[in-house]
Scaffold this active site. Structure first.
Site, PDB file in Angstrom:
ATOM      1  N   GLU A 206       0.842  -1.207   0.000  1.00 57.16           N
ATOM      2  CA  GLU A 206       0.000   0.000   0.000  1.00 57.16           C
ATOM      3  C   GLU A 206       0.877   1.258   0.000  1.00 57.16           C
ATOM      4  O   GLU A 206       0.774   2.114   0.883  1.00 57.16           O
ATOM      5  CB  GLU A 206      -0.983  -0.001   1.177  1.00 57.16           C
ATOM      6  CG  GLU A 206      -1.953  -1.163   1.105  1.00 57.16           C
ATOM      7  CD  GLU A 206      -3.155  -1.071   2.046  1.00 57.16           C
ATOM      8  OE1 GLU A 206      -3.199  -0.175   2.899  1.00 57.16           O
ATOM      9  OE2 GLU A 206      -4.058  -1.917   1.900  1.00 57.16           O
ATOM     10  N   GLU A 327      -4.888  -8.568  -0.751  1.00 53.85           N
ATOM     11  CA  GLU A 327      -5.706  -8.491   0.469  1.00 53.85           C
ATOM     12  C   GLU A 327      -7.153  -8.317   0.030  1.00 53.85           C
ATOM     13  O   GLU A 327      -7.445  -7.438  -0.786  1.00 53.85           O
ATOM     14  CB  GLU A 327      -5.280  -7.295   1.346  1.00 53.85           C
ATOM     15  CG  GLU A 327      -3.884  -7.442   1.910  1.00 53.85           C
ATOM     16  CD  GLU A 327      -3.467  -6.283   2.833  1.00 53.85           C
ATOM     17  OE1 GLU A 327      -4.346  -5.616   3.408  1.00 53.85           O
ATOM     18  OE2 GLU A 327      -2.253  -6.068   2.955  1.00 53.85           O
TER      19      GLU A 327
END
Ligand code: AHR
Length: 521
Positions: A206, A327
């Site tokens: 991220e 994810e």
């Protein structure tokens, strides 16, 4: 720097806003019975990689400490420090791949903290997840040991945010260089003369958020710089497979600008999207509206996979870049008392969660040709987990409804997905997928409706089946769950599947997941 929690709240808010336009309340097109489905046994999509059933573990809440790792001196039954019951359940399920050590934690993790004898490991502060003391008793050797115990491939997320190319390069050398270098000898001295052969390496996590708040161009530069030093690390025959930090949900702007910023060399092997299906209720407190909102997000997940794949394919060299959902899973409203008692983001898994898992796994089957790996967040005690324990000290370890949904989809692994035609495209209509190999046809159906039983009538085209059996995971209360007091409340049960020539019929009660395994004629 904004925390990942606030980013998530923002994402959830904006998702809820756009969703109201996407799924008009009360408008469900395709619910007339019987639900007619055509399984095109002659129309192949691609092989369903076992990696689409991958998992993710992070130093967060009681996922690692108290979840999979209790320590060798614990009164909780353990195998060399790993929770025995968890190991057994995970081994039974067969876990293809596990990603570690984060998540946001990865971009603040320094691998050297976790390799020396446990008594000498430093106490650090887990800045991302609560500010508690991280004693590093679970490090590289312990993670590899865990993967070996459960038969999974390890997938490491490297530190780009607060780390350096040298630190990550040395981690690869420590893990994979056979012998003779100082780092390989250090690994041997720490008990592992054999190299670990770790192939999968994430280059940051991220990076648009907790991994450094980077702009896409900045991350592309960072990736190139890191990968220049990681790419040549081909040790003991293991070539590192480098995964770039892809978009949050279907953020095409991030993906395009990162891909535009990639040079000719080194190129990523994989590109990873994170896609959570956030929800506005506590896990056991959903209502028809919040449940519909959440489950409808799986249609957006499917759209994101298709569109992100197309975007990568638009780059000549992008076609060889594997697409990964690193994810995913339902992220419900937290219950502060449970967070406090059992660990941050401890989340019950209900019949709704099992339906969500089934919807996700059906999406992955249908898009099997576009996907390399998908890792649900997170394997134990955090978010949509397979297993729950009653706190770090708790003796109980139970299998969740999500565990059972994965168990029912296991039969698809390694088979070739084939096309299934259903009526209409309502995000909350019947969900189906099918796969075929070695004389077996596997069909999975999910009924995401809380108020509507379905009868499925399924015609086989391009092949036929002779006999078979089915299993159902069902509870008409979508907030029902397995608990420490009632751990087997929702488990797969035998289900009737009737066959008449090339037509198959089965019932799909409200909120249920069904898998049928048929012998092909
Ligand atoms: O899974 C929890 C967190 O969600 C991860 O650390 C991060 O990558 C994501 O924001």
């Amino acid at each position: 720097m904004s925390s990942p929690i606030s980013r998530r709240r923002f994402a959830r808010h904006s998702a809820a806003l756009s969703l109201s336009a996407f799924v008009p309340q009360g408008m469900f097109a395709d619910c007339s019975n019987p639900q007619r489905v055509v399984v095109r046994m002659d129309s192949e999509i691609g092989v369903i990689s076992p990696r689409l059933h991958g998992q993710f573990v992070e130093h967060l809440g009681s996922c690692i400490y108290g979840g999979i790792w209790v320590g060798k001196r614990s009164s909780i039954p353990n195998v060399d420090g790993y929770r025995e019951q968890a190991v057994k359940y995970l081994r039974d399920l067969g876990i293809p791949v596990v990603r570690w050590p984060g998540g946001c934690f990865a971009d603040d993790y320094h691998w050297r903290d976790g390799i020396c004898p446990a008594s000498k490991r430093p106490n650090r502060v887990n800045l991302h997840w609560g500010g508690g003391v991280e004693n590093n008793s679970f490090g590289t050797h312990e993670f590899i040991g865990f993967c070996r115990l459960i038969g999974a491939e390890p997938y490491f997320a490297g530190n780009v945010g607060s780390g350096s190319p040298a630190e990550m390069q040395e981690w690869i050398e420590y893990c994979n260089y056979p012998s003779g270098s100082t780092l390989a000898e250090e690994r041997a001295a720490n008990g592992s003369p054999e190299p670990f052969g770790v192939r999968l390496w994430g280059v940051g996590n991220e990076s648009w958020g907790c991994g450094g708040q980077m702009r896409p161009e900045e991350y592309a530069e960072m990736f190139r710089r890191f990968a220049t030093f990681l790419r040549p690390c081909i040790f003991g025959g293991t070539r590192p497979f480098l995964v770039a930090s892809g978009p949050s949900n279907n953020d095409a702007d991030w993906s395009r600008r990162v891909m535009d910023g990639m040079g000719r060399y080194p190129y990523p092997d994989g590109f990873s999207m994170h896609f959570y299906e956030n929800g506005r209720s506590r896990p056991t407190d959903y209502n028809p509206q919040t449940m519909d909102e959440q489950l409808a997000k799986f249609a957006s997940l499917e759209q994101a996979i298709i569109q992100q794949r197309q975007l990568l394919d638009g780059y000549a060299r992008g076609r060889n870049v594997a697409f990964i959902v690193d994810e995913w899973g339902v992220w419900d409203e937290s219950v502060p008392e449970e967070d406090k008692r059992y660990g941050l983001f401890w989340q019950q898994s209900t019949m709704r969660s099992a339906v969500a898992a089934g919807l996700g796994l059906n999406v992955f089957n249908r898009q099997a040709d576009k996907l390399y790996m998908c890792n649900i967040a997170q394997m134990v005690n955090v978010l949509q987990s397979l297993l729950l324990t009653d706190g770090p000290e708790g003796q109980h370890c139970i299998r969740t409804t999500t565990y059972y949904a994965f168990q029912m989809f296991k039969a698809h692994r390694g088979k070739t997905a084939v096309r299934v035609e259903t009526k209409g495209a309502s995000p909350l209509g019947l969900s189906a997928s099918a796969s075929l190999r070695d004389g077996e046809l596997v069909l999975s159906f999910v009924n995401p409706r809380y108020d509507k039983d379905m009868q499925v009538q399924c015609a086989l085209r391009g092949g036929s089946a002779s006999s078979g059996s089915a299993q159902i995971l069902h509870n008409s209360d979508y907030n029902a769950c397995n608990s420490f007091d009632d751990p087997n409340r929702i488990t797969p049960q035998p289900h009737t599947v009737s066959m008449n020539g090339s037509t198959i019929q089965l019932d799909l009660p409200r909120t249920s997941v069904v898998t049928a395994r048929l012998k092909t004629a």
